[in-house]
Scaffold this active site. Structure first.
Site, mmCIF file in Angstrom:
data_model
loop_
_atom_site.group_PDB
_atom_site.id
_atom_site.type_symbol
_atom_site.label_atom_id
_atom_site.label_comp_id
_atom_site.label_asym_id
_atom_site.label_seq_id
_atom_site.Cartn_x
_atom_site.Cartn_y
_atom_site.Cartn_z
ATOM 1 N N ASP A 73 -31.779 34.020 18.161
ATOM 2 C CA ASP A 73 -32.197 35.356 18.597
ATOM 3 C C ASP A 73 -33.325 35.852 17.694
ATOM 4 O OD1 ASP A 73 -32.221 37.580 20.246
ATOM 5 O OD2 ASP A 73 -30.576 38.606 19.225
ATOM 6 N N HIS A 86 -25.142 36.270 23.069
ATOM 7 C CA HIS A 86 -24.793 36.689 21.700
ATOM 8 C C HIS A 86 -23.444 37.413 21.643
ATOM 9 C CE1 HIS A 86 -26.842 40.345 23.036
ATOM 10 N NE2 HIS A 86 -28.051 39.879 22.749
#
Length: 369
Positions: free
Chosen positions: A263, A206
């Site tokens: 996520d 991320h």
């Protein structure tokens, strides 16, 4: 050919009206004068914790539930993702992923393995991870490799044994992703070089989130990611984790190596106002999940919504398809999928003109819609 679909097929070169013939694999793409629906390759999510009230840490039933949920949103391949917890709890969660993987349940997306996000991360960049970090000792690494389910590991370069661990993971074919790290550019680059020295592939977890940032004199982890074109990087494009300008900068710097992830946490797809992540209370409000201290706690994103968010940035559908399918397939070495081409798996998603999911096929099987 048992199945035929007609529509606008999204290829790496752009859209083409066609008749698509397939069984388990794509057998023919015949140009035809047709309009919608759009037919895109199935989405690949390399980083997903949960959805529909379930989480990877719940064990095999939790993995099944979250996988079925994300399948309805176009994800045909996913890597259930752990969170930093006590070591024994992490091992049990991986056992659950392995059980689902071994079952080869035809009602689920493809699950090639797990993403181990934690516990080999920096206590200085926990993000929403609980404080149960440990060092990646050789004993722990070998225990993980013996499970034969971890295909991707998030690792902070600055923690003890990180470079040795990254080397061992890479030798075993596991993708090493730098993340949850306060590392300098130099220490990040040492880990990258160690992985590449044994033929491994490097990614970044991320991008921008839970990592040392880019400044003029200290590039940090972000600078290492953006300046190294050969590494891959995840991006959470939910309009909360990353500013649109930062997303555009990543798209420019990492062209062909950036891919979108969710996520997503267990609250994704549910109406709850309160949830949890790794045993920590989470508040859900306005489409955002946060810990008590305000830290972003994963996302409520699905990959079909990520697709629509990417088109809102001005990207063409064929470009977004690369972010959702083509790039992650190359990153994880999934040579049999990631694009619509003769011989590839018939992992297909049909979208209407609003880019909402109409139907999903997994290896030629009609799975949703």
């Amino acid at each position: 050919m048992a199945n035929i679909l007609r529509g606008v097929v999204i290829t790496p070169q752009g859209p083409v009206g066609a008749e698509l013939g397939f069984e388990r694999r794509i057998e023919a793409i015949v140009p035809a004068d047709v309009s919608g629906p759009f037919i895109v390759p199935g989405f690949i999510d390399t980083h997903v914790h949960g959805g529909d009230g379930s989480d990877t840490m719940d064990g095999h039933q939790g993995v099944r539930t979250l996988a079925r949920f994300h399948l309805r949103h176009g994800t045909t391949t996913l890597y259930p993702t752990t969170i930093t917890n006590p070591w024994e709890t992490v091992i049990r969660a991986l056992d659950g992923v392995a059980a689902v993987q071994a079952s080869r349940d035809p009602e689920l997306p493809s699950i090639p393995g797990a993403h181990l996000e934690g516990p080999f991360i920096s206590p200085k960049r926990l993000g929403a991870q609980p404080p149960h970090t440990v060092s990646p000792t050789s004993k722990r690494i070998e225990a993980l490799l013996e499970l034969d389910v971890v295909r991707l590991v998030t690792l902070a370069p600055e923690i003890p044994h990180a470079v040795d661990a990254a080397t061992r993971f890479a030798q075993a074919g596991v993708r090493v992703s730098v993340g949850h790290s306060a590392a300098s550019y130099d220490s990040t680059w040492r880990l990258i070089e160690a992985v590449r020295a044994v033929g491994g592939t490097v990614g970044f977890t991320h991008l921008y989130n839970a990592m040392s940032g880019l400044t003029g004199r200290e590039p940090g982890v972000v600078g290492a990611a953006l300046s190294d074109h050969d590494s891959f990087a995840e991006l959470i494009l939910d309009n909360h984790h990353v500013h649109p300008a930062s997303a555009r900068a990543a798209l420019a710097a990492k062209s062909g190596h950036l891919h979108l992830i969710t996520d997503a946490i267990r609250a994704c797809g549910t109406p709850v106002g309160r949830s949890e992540l790794g045993g920590q209370p989470v508040t859900v409000s306005g489409g955002v999940a946060r810990l008590v201290d305000g830290t972003l706690a994963g996302s409520l994103l699905t990959l079909d919504q990520a697709l629509r968010n990417a088109t809102d940035l001005g990207l063409e559908l064929w470009q977004v398809s690369q972010l959702l399918s083509g790039v992650p397939a190359r990153y994880l070495g999934l040579d049999d999928r990631g694009e619509i081409a003769v011989g590839k798996r018939a992992d297909l998603v049909l979208l209407d003109d609003r880019l909402e999911v109409l139907e999903v096929y997994v290896a030629g099987r009609h799975a949703y819609g």
